[in-house]
Design an enzyme around this catalytic site. Structure first.
Site, mmCIF file in Angstrom:
data_model
loop_
_atom_site.group_PDB
_atom_site.id
_atom_site.type_symbol
_atom_site.label_atom_id
_atom_site.label_comp_id
_atom_site.label_asym_id
_atom_site.label_seq_id
_atom_site.Cartn_x
_atom_site.Cartn_y
_atom_site.Cartn_z
ATOM 1 N N GLU A 82 -34.950 28.003 -31.939
ATOM 2 C CA GLU A 82 -35.965 27.724 -32.786
ATOM 3 C C GLU A 82 -37.480 28.430 -32.310
ATOM 4 O O GLU A 82 -37.546 28.734 -31.320
ATOM 5 C CB GLU A 82 -35.996 26.205 -32.973
ATOM 6 C CG GLU A 82 -35.102 25.588 -33.502
ATOM 7 C CD GLU A 82 -35.435 25.691 -35.190
ATOM 8 O OE1 GLU A 82 -36.584 26.230 -35.595
ATOM 9 O OE2 GLU A 82 -34.796 24.921 -35.992
ATOM 10 N N ARG A 97 -37.699 12.919 -31.087
ATOM 11 C CA ARG A 97 -38.180 14.097 -30.497
ATOM 12 C C ARG A 97 -39.105 14.747 -31.382
ATOM 13 O O ARG A 97 -38.813 14.624 -32.591
ATOM 14 C CB ARG A 97 -37.125 14.925 -29.866
ATOM 15 C CG ARG A 97 -36.410 15.826 -30.644
ATOM 16 C CD ARG A 97 -35.619 17.046 -29.979
ATOM 17 N NE ARG A 97 -34.819 17.582 -30.878
ATOM 18 C CZ ARG A 97 -34.871 18.401 -31.712
ATOM 19 N NH1 ARG A 97 -36.076 18.635 -32.236
ATOM 20 N NH2 ARG A 97 -33.857 18.716 -32.509
ATOM 21 N N ASP A 109 -30.248 12.100 -34.033
ATOM 22 C CA ASP A 109 -28.924 11.826 -34.704
ATOM 23 C C ASP A 109 -29.150 12.053 -36.015
ATOM 24 O O ASP A 109 -29.480 11.004 -36.798
ATOM 25 C CB ASP A 109 -28.371 10.755 -34.349
ATOM 26 C CG ASP A 109 -27.071 10.456 -34.715
ATOM 27 O OD1 ASP A 109 -26.442 11.402 -35.526
ATOM 28 O OD2 ASP A 109 -26.475 9.283 -34.473
ATOM 29 N N ASN A 120 -39.773 20.023 -40.942
ATOM 30 C CA ASN A 120 -39.366 21.308 -40.840
ATOM 31 C C ASN A 120 -40.456 22.054 -41.562
ATOM 32 O O ASN A 120 -41.362 21.482 -42.249
ATOM 33 C CB ASN A 120 -38.010 21.828 -41.134
ATOM 34 C CG ASN A 120 -37.241 22.141 -39.976
ATOM 35 O OD1 ASN A 120 -37.660 23.097 -39.249
ATOM 36 N ND2 ASN A 120 -36.176 21.695 -39.668
ATOM 37 N N ASP A 161 -35.034 25.372 -43.453
ATOM 38 C CA ASP A 161 -35.517 25.084 -42.030
ATOM 39 C C ASP A 161 -36.979 25.772 -41.820
ATOM 40 O O ASP A 161 -37.717 25.740 -42.728
ATOM 41 C CB ASP A 161 -34.393 25.899 -41.179
ATOM 42 C CG ASP A 161 -34.095 25.079 -39.880
ATOM 43 O OD1 ASP A 161 -35.064 24.682 -39.337
ATOM 44 O OD2 ASP A 161 -33.154 24.852 -39.324
#
Length: 302
Positions: free
Chosen positions: A20, A106, A126, A157, A209
């Protein structure tokens, strides 16, 4: 009709589990990126093929450089100042932390706006929970972390900014969302407003993304799970689709001396992975990118 650019796998970059946040650092003439679960920042000098890596104490998902070469990074427990040293050594200092509204969160996607404020969002790791505890934050040049600017996000994102900095893009890549929004951004105050739907990938392919904006103001998003890049005009019209040989492209960034190379990181799926999955790719799409803004504040030397 624009011909399809050649997409090359960069062998010297190696493989990542979750590659990433590619960032081209012009002073170093190097590409940096992260491997999130490996807690790793990686650097590649394309001309020599020299690869270096640094392991951090927590998962790191996004970062930006300041003028002195230090890094502000979004990690698990907050934002950190990071100093990359020789021989793979690293020093970190915690800068700020939001109130996480759920366990197992996070930071995820992040970058600086044209004025040098660092933006980053949070998510519950998760994704099966489809938790809406995620939020977008702004870390200004004075070292102040904002309250949530945008909340209710599942998988934040797609942060990117128009060439003049007046438009902010944000996406939610969770399978239940697959949406990209645009906001008008007050460049003086750093406050976004007039949120509107920019692109709905439920009508296209993949999940939106990480992203980048080119010099024409067009928005490139990695269509995760679809193995391609999608370019949308400033009006939100899909005008190009570029296939990449990895099913889960994750984020793209323009680099090279002329900012004409588009670098693409990818994620290695848990099953049925190929040699290409988790690789870094390079292509020349026929358009230039924009210099990546650095963080405008002064980070402590960690």
């Amino acid at each position: 009709m624009t011909s399809a650019p050649r997409v090359e796998r960069i062998e010297a970059a190696g493989r990542a589990a979750v590659g990433e946040c590619p960032v081209w650092h012009a002073k170093d003439r190097a590409l940096y990126w992260v491997d999130i679960p490996a807690r790793r920042i990686v650097r590649l000098r394309p001309e020599s093929g020299q690869r270096s890596e640094w392991t951090l104490p927590e998962q790191v998902a996004c970062f930006a450089f300041d003028a002195a070469g230090s890094i502000v990074a979004g990690m698990e427990s907050g934002l950190f100042a990071v100093t990359l040293q020789d021989a793979g050594d690293v020093r970190v200092t915690k800068l700020a932390a939001p109130r996480f509204d759920a366990p197992g969160m996070r930071f995820n996607d992040g970058r600086c706006d044209r004025q040098g404020r660092f933006w980053a969002g949070t998510m519950v790791q998760d994704m099966a929970q489809a938790s809406t505890a995620g939020a977008l934050y702004r870390f200004d040049a004075n070292g102040t972390l904002s309250a949530p600017i945008v909340d209710g996000l599942i998988t934040q994102n797609g942060l990117a900014f128009s060439p003049d900095g007046a438009i902010m893009y944000l996406s939610d890549s969770h399978p239940q969302r697959r949406l990209i929004w645009a906001f008008d951004l007050d460049t003086d105050t750093g406050m976004p407003h007039d949120r509107r739907l920019f692109a709905d990938l439920n009508h296209h392919m993949g999940r939106p993304d990480g992203a980048a904006v080119d010099a024409d103001g067009c928005y490139w998003t990695c269509a995760n799970d679809a193995g391609c890049l999608l370019r949308f005009t400033p009006e939100g019209k899909l005008d190009r689709t570029v296939a990449v040989p990895a099913v889960k492209p994750s984020m793209c960034a323009f680099g090279g001396d002329d900012l004409s190379t588009l670098y693409v990181t990818s994620i290695r799926p848990a099953s049925n992975a190929t040699d290409n999955d988790g690789s870094v790719f390079a292509l020349r799409p026929g358009v230039q990118g924009l210099p990546e803004p650095g963080y405008a504040g002064m980070l402590p030397v960690a």
